[in-house]
Design an enzyme around this catalytic site. Structure first.
Site, PDB file in Angstrom:
ATOM      1  N   ARG A 122      14.865  -1.700 -34.364  1.00  0.00           N
ATOM      2  CA  ARG A 122      14.576  -2.832 -33.464  1.00  0.00           C
ATOM      3  C   ARG A 122      15.232  -2.687 -32.087  1.00  0.00           C
ATOM      4  O   ARG A 122      15.440  -3.663 -31.375  1.00  0.00           O
ATOM      5  CB  ARG A 122      15.005  -4.165 -34.080  1.00  0.00           C
ATOM      6  N   LYS A 144       8.802   0.726 -18.333  1.00  0.00           N
ATOM      7  CA  LYS A 144       7.551   0.805 -19.090  1.00  0.00           C
ATOM      8  C   LYS A 144       7.619   2.021 -20.012  1.00  0.00           C
ATOM      9  O   LYS A 144       7.938   3.118 -19.569  1.00  0.00           O
ATOM     10  CB  LYS A 144       6.347   0.965 -18.143  1.00  0.00           C
ATOM     11  N   GLU A 186       2.524  10.666  -5.499  1.00  0.00           N
ATOM     12  CA  GLU A 186       3.022   9.287  -5.697  1.00  0.00           C
ATOM     13  C   GLU A 186       3.960   8.888  -4.554  1.00  0.00           C
ATOM     14  O   GLU A 186       3.996   7.727  -4.130  1.00  0.00           O
ATOM     15  CB  GLU A 186       3.759   9.143  -7.032  1.00  0.00           C
ATOM     16  N   LYS A 224      10.337   2.561  -5.325  1.00  0.00           N
ATOM     17  CA  LYS A 224       9.824   2.139  -6.637  1.00  0.00           C
ATOM     18  C   LYS A 224      10.756   1.085  -7.241  1.00  0.00           C
ATOM     19  O   LYS A 224      10.305   0.075  -7.792  1.00  0.00           O
ATOM     20  CB  LYS A 224       9.692   3.356  -7.561  1.00  0.00           C
ATOM     21  N   GLU A 234       5.108  -6.760 -13.986  1.00  0.00           N
ATOM     22  CA  GLU A 234       3.772  -6.535 -13.430  1.00  0.00           C
ATOM     23  C   GLU A 234       2.939  -7.792 -13.337  1.00  0.00           C
ATOM     24  O   GLU A 234       1.773  -7.816 -13.749  1.00  0.00           O
ATOM     25  CB  GLU A 234       3.021  -5.486 -14.269  1.00  0.00           C
ATOM     26  N   ARG A 238       3.595  -5.645  -8.136  1.00  0.00           N
ATOM     27  CA  ARG A 238       3.545  -4.252  -8.580  1.00  0.00           C
ATOM     28  C   ARG A 238       2.134  -3.688  -8.433  1.00  0.00           C
ATOM     29  O   ARG A 238       1.938  -2.475  -8.461  1.00  0.00           O
ATOM     30  CB  ARG A 238       4.040  -4.163 -10.033  1.00  0.00           C
ATOM     31  N   ASN A 242      -1.017   0.254  -7.170  1.00  0.00           N
ATOM     32  CA  ASN A 242      -2.314   0.729  -7.669  1.00  0.00           C
ATOM     33  C   ASN A 242      -3.147   1.406  -6.586  1.00  0.00           C
ATOM     34  O   ASN A 242      -4.233   1.906  -6.878  1.00  0.00           O
ATOM     35  CB  ASN A 242      -3.129  -0.424  -8.256  1.00  0.00           C
ATOM     36  N   HIS A 245      -5.232   4.438  -7.297  1.00  0.00           N
ATOM     37  CA  HIS A 245      -5.280   4.586  -8.756  1.00  0.00           C
ATOM     38  C   HIS A 245      -6.555   4.042  -9.390  1.00  0.00           C
ATOM     39  O   HIS A 245      -6.878   4.392 -10.515  1.00  0.00           O
ATOM     40  CB  HIS A 245      -4.064   3.910  -9.394  1.00  0.00           C
ATOM     41  N   HIS A 249      -7.926   6.891 -11.428  1.00  0.00           N
ATOM     42  CA  HIS A 249      -7.978   6.949 -12.894  1.00  0.00           C
ATOM     43  C   HIS A 249      -9.358   7.368 -13.379  1.00  0.00           C
ATOM     44  O   HIS A 249      -9.485   8.113 -14.353  1.00  0.00           O
ATOM     45  CB  HIS A 249      -7.597   5.599 -13.507  1.00  0.00           C
ATOM     46  N   HIS A 265      -2.375  13.946 -12.951  1.00  0.00           N
ATOM     47  CA  HIS A 265      -2.495  12.561 -12.495  1.00  0.00           C
ATOM     48  C   HIS A 265      -2.400  12.440 -10.966  1.00  0.00           C
ATOM     49  O   HIS A 265      -3.243  11.824 -10.324  1.00  0.00           O
ATOM     50  CB  HIS A 265      -1.415  11.725 -13.182  1.00  0.00           C
TER      51      HIS A 265
HETATM   52  N1  LIG Z   1       6.243   4.544 -17.457  1.00  0.00           N
HETATM   53  C1  LIG Z   1       5.728   4.621 -16.241  1.00  0.00           C
HETATM   54  O1  LIG Z   1       5.869   3.709 -15.435  1.00  0.00           O
HETATM   55  C2  LIG Z   1       4.982   5.869 -15.853  1.00  0.00           C
HETATM   56  C3  LIG Z   1       4.649   6.085 -14.504  1.00  0.00           C
HETATM   57  C4  LIG Z   1       4.020   7.276 -14.161  1.00  0.00           C
HETATM   58  C5  LIG Z   1       3.723   8.216 -15.142  1.00  0.00           C
HETATM   59  N2  LIG Z   1       4.048   7.962 -16.437  1.00  0.00           N
HETATM   60  C6  LIG Z   1       3.762   8.951 -17.499  1.00  0.00           C
HETATM   61  O2  LIG Z   1       4.424  10.150 -17.161  1.00  0.00           O
HETATM   62  C7  LIG Z   1       3.748  11.250 -17.751  1.00  0.00           C
HETATM   63  C8  LIG Z   1       3.638  12.353 -16.729  1.00  0.00           C
HETATM   64  O3  LIG Z   1       4.926  12.712 -16.300  1.00  0.00           O
HETATM   65  P1  LIG Z   1       5.224  14.116 -15.616  1.00  0.00           P
HETATM   66  O4  LIG Z   1       4.232  14.367 -14.572  1.00  0.00           O
HETATM   67  O5  LIG Z   1       6.660  14.129 -15.293  1.00  0.00           O
HETATM   68  O6  LIG Z   1       4.861  15.163 -16.785  1.00  0.00           O
HETATM   69  P2  LIG Z   1       5.723  15.914 -17.906  1.00  0.00           P
HETATM   70  O7  LIG Z   1       6.821  15.099 -18.427  1.00  0.00           O
HETATM   71  O8  LIG Z   1       4.731  16.439 -18.882  1.00  0.00           O
HETATM   72  O9  LIG Z   1       6.337  17.149 -17.090  1.00  0.00           O
HETATM   73  C9  LIG Z   1       5.471  18.097 -16.507  1.00  0.00           C
HETATM   74  C10 LIG Z   1       5.830  19.520 -16.930  1.00  0.00           C
HETATM   75  O10 LIG Z   1       7.019  19.922 -16.268  1.00  0.00           O
HETATM   76  C11 LIG Z   1       7.977  20.411 -17.220  1.00  0.00           C
HETATM   77  N3  LIG Z   1       9.288  20.121 -16.642  1.00  0.00           N
HETATM   78  C12 LIG Z   1       9.872  18.915 -16.543  1.00  0.00           C
HETATM   79  N4  LIG Z   1      10.998  19.016 -15.813  1.00  0.00           N
HETATM   80  C13 LIG Z   1      11.136  20.308 -15.476  1.00  0.00           C
HETATM   81  C14 LIG Z   1      12.080  21.032 -14.696  1.00  0.00           C
HETATM   82  N5  LIG Z   1      13.083  20.403 -14.076  1.00  0.00           N
HETATM   83  N6  LIG Z   1      11.913  22.365 -14.559  1.00  0.00           N
HETATM   84  C15 LIG Z   1      10.845  22.998 -15.133  1.00  0.00           C
HETATM   85  N7  LIG Z   1       9.913  22.368 -15.849  1.00  0.00           N
HETATM   86  C16 LIG Z   1      10.053  21.032 -16.009  1.00  0.00           C
HETATM   87  C17 LIG Z   1       7.633  19.704 -18.487  1.00  0.00           C
HETATM   88  O11 LIG Z   1       8.118  20.400 -19.616  1.00  0.00           O
HETATM   89  C18 LIG Z   1       6.120  19.685 -18.429  1.00  0.00           C
HETATM   90  O12 LIG Z   1       5.607  20.918 -18.860  1.00  0.00           O
HETATM   91  C19 LIG Z   1       2.411  10.724 -18.221  1.00  0.00           C
HETATM   92  O13 LIG Z   1       2.420  10.625 -19.619  1.00  0.00           O
HETATM   93  C20 LIG Z   1       2.319   9.341 -17.603  1.00  0.00           C
HETATM   94  O14 LIG Z   1       1.582   8.438 -18.391  1.00  0.00           O
HETATM   95  C21 LIG Z   1       4.669   6.819 -16.798  1.00  0.00           C
HETATM   96 ZN   LIG Z   2       0.379   7.084 -10.670  1.00  0.00          ZN
END
Ligand SMILES: NC(=O)c1ccc[n+]([C@@H]2O[C@H](COP(=O)([O-])OP(=O)(O)OC[C@H]3O[C@@H](n4cnc5c(N)ncnc54)[C@H](O)[C@@H]3O)[C@@H](O)[C@H]2O)c1
Ligand SMILES: [Zn+2]
Length: 366
Positions: A122, A144, A186, A224, A234, A238, A242, A245, A249, A265
């Site tokens: 929990r 999030k 971003e 951010k 949100e 927030r 978008n 986006h 998307h 993305h």
């Molecule tokens: N919660 C939120 O508000 C929010 C906002 C934006 C995105 N997201 C989520 O984030 C995810 C995408 O995140 P991302 O783009 O960071 O992708 P990711 O976490 O998959 O990282 C991208 C790649 O880089 C590698 N990597 C990470 N750090 C590294 C480093 N320092 N050196 C070498 N390699 C490294 C990872 O292993 C992966 O292969 C999606 O699932 C998306 O839905 C969430």
């Molecule tokens: Zn985004």
């Protein structure tokens, strides 16, 4: 209202602080000392455990006894089977409610780890240490969490604030160029919707130079944090984020279909920002020069994406499936200038199609 960054680099993101800059990992060490968890677990993926963990352990001695939990790199780890493995692993290791999870990675690791922390027994405490640009300026900030179910991104998740987020930009040293630019998209959005100076600084910066990038990543993380603090759950403001986006998307989902080359993305959001800047101009909200500047800038950074003329309807259909859009009409966050935005602007499917047509013309081969 702009966030005041305290002398130690801490800024307030509403539900949690974000510590940015040279002192970020030192502050993490201190914080763990204060929190005094019964045990610490470090969640990472194969890349972050390889590239970032040694530096984390060197700079945060209090984590040296922590156990690491590794997941495969990539979006596929944001899944129920992976959660189930981690929940069981924590149980085997007798993790209790005063244990703590440190999430070391990009958005995949912080979304997944945040969800694990929100649900295990929990709820246990977690701390995010983002290692991608996307993580540092977006995913790790704001509480999030989520996993993907049945091919639907972020279908299941909750808000769960981390205890804190620690942004140590030098972790980006090992990040590939494509992933770097993915997150810069971003950052450009942050500038376009809230901070013209930030936008122009990004336009002029040599992005391959980590030293030049450090203050810009820090500025975006602060932006951010500002938005999250104004609107932690949100409810309204927030929505500014978008921009790019709504169409982005649709483009992203379209790029995953039928053997097309899948876009990251941020790459899809770059296409979305070009289309939505044009819509901003079309709705008389944005001047022509700004629109041209934005399009030119983004086209110089990201490879053109080919959309077949007859397939706009598919992108529009995918946009309708997006949880942000009501069945009948689209509501966009559009620019009213570089650095300002208006939310909930109604846009018709025909106008979206015109924007896609505009993009197609911009990237057509001579
Ligand atoms: N919660 C939120 O508000 C929010 C906002 C934006 C995105 N997201 C989520 O984030 C995810 C995408 O995140 P991302 O783009 O960071 O992708 P990711 O976490 O998959 O990282 C991208 C790649 O880089 C590698 N990597 C990470 N750090 C590294 C480093 N320092 N050196 C070498 N390699 C490294 C990872 O292993 C992966 O292969 C999606 O699932 C998306 O839905 C969430
Ligand atoms: Zn985004």
């Amino acid at each position: 209202m702009t966030n005041m960054r305290q002398e130690d680099g801490t800024i307030d993101a509403g539900g949690h602080p974000v510590v940015i800059g040279a002192g970020a990992l030192g502050a993490l060490n201190k914080r763990i000392g204060h929190l005094d968890p019964s045990a610490c677990f470090i969640l990472g993926d194969e890349n972050t455990l390889h590239h970032c963990l040694p530096e984390l352990l060197a700079m945060v001695p209090r984590l040296r006894d922590a156990e690491t939990i590794g997941v495969p790199a990539g979006e596929a780890s944001k899944s129920l089977p992976v959660c189930s493995d981690i929940w069981q692993h924590l149980t085997t290791r007798a993790a209790d409610r005063s244990s703590m999870l440190v999430c070391l990675g990009g958005g995949v690791v912080t979304d997944l780890g945040g969800f694990i922390a929100a649900t295990y027994k929990r709820g246990i405490r977690c701390i995010h240490v983002p290692t991608t640009v996307m993580g540092m300026v977006d995913a790790a900030i704001g509480g999030k969490t989520g996993i993907d179910v049945g091919g639907v991104k972020n279908m299941v998740g909750v808000f769960h604030d981390p205890v804190s987020v620690h942004v140590h930009v030098p972790f980006l040293r090992s990040l590939g160029k494509r992933e770097l630019l993915n997150g810069v998209a971003e950052m450009i959005k942050h500038g376009l919707v809230r901070d013209a100076d930030h936008y122009h600084a990004l336009r002029e910066a040599p992005l391959h130079d980590l030293d030049a990038l450090i203050p810009l990543v820090e500025r975006s993380a602060a932006l951010k944090a500002d938005v999250v603090r104004e609107d932690p759950r949100e409810a309204g403001p927030r929505k500014q984020l978008n921009f790019g986006h709504t169409i982005g998307h649709g483009i992203e989902a379209y790029s995953w279909e039928g053997g097309r080359s899948a876009l990251l993305h941020g790459e899809a959001v770059a296409v979305g920002m070009i289309c939505e800047a044009w819509l901003s101009w079309r709705k008389d909200l944005l001047d022509r020069e700004s629109n041209d500047l934005i399009a030119q800038h983004l086209l110089s950074m990201f490879k053109p994406f080919r959309i077949q003329g007859g397939e706009d309807h598919r992108i529009i259909e995918l946009m309708r499936n997006d949880k942000k859009n009501n069945a009948g009409q689209f509501r966009f966050a559009l620019l009213t200038g570089i650095g300002s935005v208006k939310v909930d602007v109604p846009i018709t499917a025909a106008q979206v199609q015109e924007a896609l047509e505009h993009y197609r013309l911009l990237v057509r081969e001579p």
